[in-house]
Enzyme design. Structure first.
Site, short mmCIF file in Angstrom:
data_model
loop_
_atom_site.label_atom_id
_atom_site.label_comp_id
_atom_site.label_asym_id
_atom_site.label_seq_id
_atom_site.Cartn_x
_atom_site.Cartn_y
_atom_site.Cartn_z
N ASP A 82 0.90 -1.17 -0.07
CA ASP A 82 0.10 -0.02 -0.18
C ASP A 82 0.97 1.20 0.05
OD1 ASP A 82 0.60 -0.95 2.63
OD2 ASP A 82 -0.84 0.38 3.60
N GLU A 140 -0.52 -2.12 5.07
CA GLU A 140 0.25 -1.79 6.39
C GLU A 140 0.19 -0.58 7.14
OE1 GLU A 140 3.19 -1.06 9.12
OE2 GLU A 140 3.13 0.10 7.15
N GLU A 141 -0.14 0.31 6.48
CA GLU A 141 -0.29 1.81 6.80
C GLU A 141 -1.30 2.11 7.58
OE1 GLU A 141 2.35 3.71 6.90
OE2 GLU A 141 3.72 3.11 4.78
N ARG A 181 18.57 -6.48 13.84
CA ARG A 181 18.56 -6.37 15.26
C ARG A 181 17.77 -7.74 15.62
NH1 ARG A 181 19.18 -2.35 19.01
NH2 ARG A 181 18.08 -3.08 21.05
N HIS A 367 7.63 8.57 4.40
CA HIS A 367 6.48 9.17 4.71
C HIS A 367 6.74 10.96 4.46
CE1 HIS A 367 4.08 6.31 7.34
NE2 HIS A 367 5.05 5.69 6.33
ZN LIG Z 1 5.18 3.69 6.44
ZN LIG Z 2 6.46 0.83 5.38
#
Ligand SMILES: [Zn+2]
Ligand SMILES: [Zn+2]
Length: 396
Positions: A82, A140-141, A181, A367
């Protein structure tokens, strides 16, 4: 050697991966509306020769690449598809053709990379044992997160993967490098919506009013106590209020004040306890000052934990593939990612693909309207994912 074969296939495929990424970048779709993107992905998978494709979560897919002895072990690879409601400011040939929608988080790169990895893996399927499950997910957002719908729709069943690997672009790491990580990596994120209700009126006559502006001011300060006093210093937490709305005037006290904020942490027990403490403190404080409070906590994604063993193996495999000097350690990142849902179900490893190129001015954060990636990184994006999957199958 399989590693060399994957490397040379990744090199051959680089231009194709870049061109797929550009197609996706120019044609972004918002969360849960990834219909064209999903069609594009399915068509590419079928062109590769992958036919075990299942529809999940409306605009998502799972697909299987079976090696020899396919039931031996299953490893999943995940990409999100997305885009964001941002007006792209880059003047590039592949600029978004949809005004106000932009792939500003690199999900175009993730999808193109996973398609590249799929093509590589399909070509080398006689050289590994086990099955690789591909997850192309929507949304996902936007909470509650496409990953949660993928899981509800059975993406982690039939066959059930032993582990899942996801990659995300990282504009703070130079292209050519990747970051890992072990253990806790990204935060849970909850949205806070508060409305403090009082009694408005003339600013010169406070004794006849219940001033929600003053109550809200106390509230904002007092809430930080939850972070500074109730939370263990060993558990990172952050509470930030980014919106305060009191629509009065110099001499008008409004009836109500609206406050919005975010609460993030890295421990699910503390997260639940913090919710309770915030509610208790806020209601007590507002009521003690004569006001009334509506307080809604909208739960977002859980915190993201990278399984230490899987991540250690993946880090070693990345070092074999890229050289020790090109694999860096990641710091904790207080943003949230819905990959966390998978990592709560099965072993997960979420790593970062460096996409920065200062010489070309490719430095903007995700973003932002000027976000872009160094596309050379996509050769690693596709090749490394394929290599991590087969390495993990080998280490069964
Ligand atoms: Zn994002
Ligand atoms: Zn992302």
């Amino acid at each position: 050697m399989l590693k060399e074969k994957i490397k040379s296939l990744a090199q051959e495929l680089k231009e194709e991966v870049i061109s797929n990424r550009r197609h996706l970048h120019a044609n972004p779709e918002l969360s849960y509306q990834e219909f064209e993107t999903a069609n594009f992905v399915k068509q590419k998978l079928e062109e590769i020769g992958i036919h075990k494709i299942e529809s999940k979560a409306t605009t998502g897919w799972t697909a299987l690449i079976e090696g020899k002895n396919p039931t031996k072990k299953v490893i999943a690879l995940r990409a999100d598809m997305d885009a964001l409601p941002i007006v792209e400011a880059n003047e590039v040939s592949y600029k978004s053709q949809k005004e106000g929608v932009m792939h500003a988080c690199g999900h175009d790169a993730h999808t193109a990379s996973l398609l590249g990895a799929a093509k590589i893996l399909h070509q080398v399927r006689d050289h590994f044992e086990g099955t690789i499950k591909l997850l192309f997910q929507p949304g996902e957002e936007v909470a509650p997160g496409g990953a949660s719908f993928m899981i509800k729709d059975g993406a982690l069943e039939n066959p059930k993967p032993a582990g899942i690997i996801g990659q995300h672009v990282m504009p703070f790491i130079p292209a050519g490098k990747v970051g890992f990580r072990q253990g806790i990596y990204m935060a849970s994120a909850d949205e806070l919506y508060l409305t403090v209700k009082g009694k408005g009126g003339h600013g010169a006559m406070p004794e006849t009013l219940i001033d929600p502006v003053l109550i809200a001011s106390h509230l904002i300060v007092a809430m930080q106590q939850v972070i500074s006093r109730a939370s263990s210093p060993k558990v990172p937490s952050v509470l930030s209020f980014g919106r305060v709305e009191a629509l009065g005037a110099t001499n008008v006290i409004p009836n109500e004040v609206k406050i919005q904020g975010t609460f993030r942490t890295l421990n699910e027990e503390w997260r639940a306890a913090a919710h309770k403490k915030m509610l208790q403190l806020a209601h007590g404080l507002v009521e003690s000052m004569g006001g009334k409070l509506d307080f809604e906590i909208r739960k977002g994604y859980p915190f993201l934990q990278n399984d230490p063993e899987l991540t250690a193996r993946a880090t070693d495999a990345a070092k074999e593939y890229l050289g020790e000097e090109n694999v860096v350690d990641l710091d904790i990142w207080m943003a949230a990612e819905d990959f966390a849902y998978y990592s709560q179900e099965i072993d997960g490893c979420f790593y970062r693909l460096g996409t920065r190129n200062e010489a070309k001015g490719i430095v903007s954060g995700v973003h932002t309207p000027t976000f872009d990636i160094e596309e050379d990184a996509l050769e690693i994006g596709a090749g490394l994912m394929a290599w991590l999957a087969v390495s993990e199958l080998e280490k069964a």
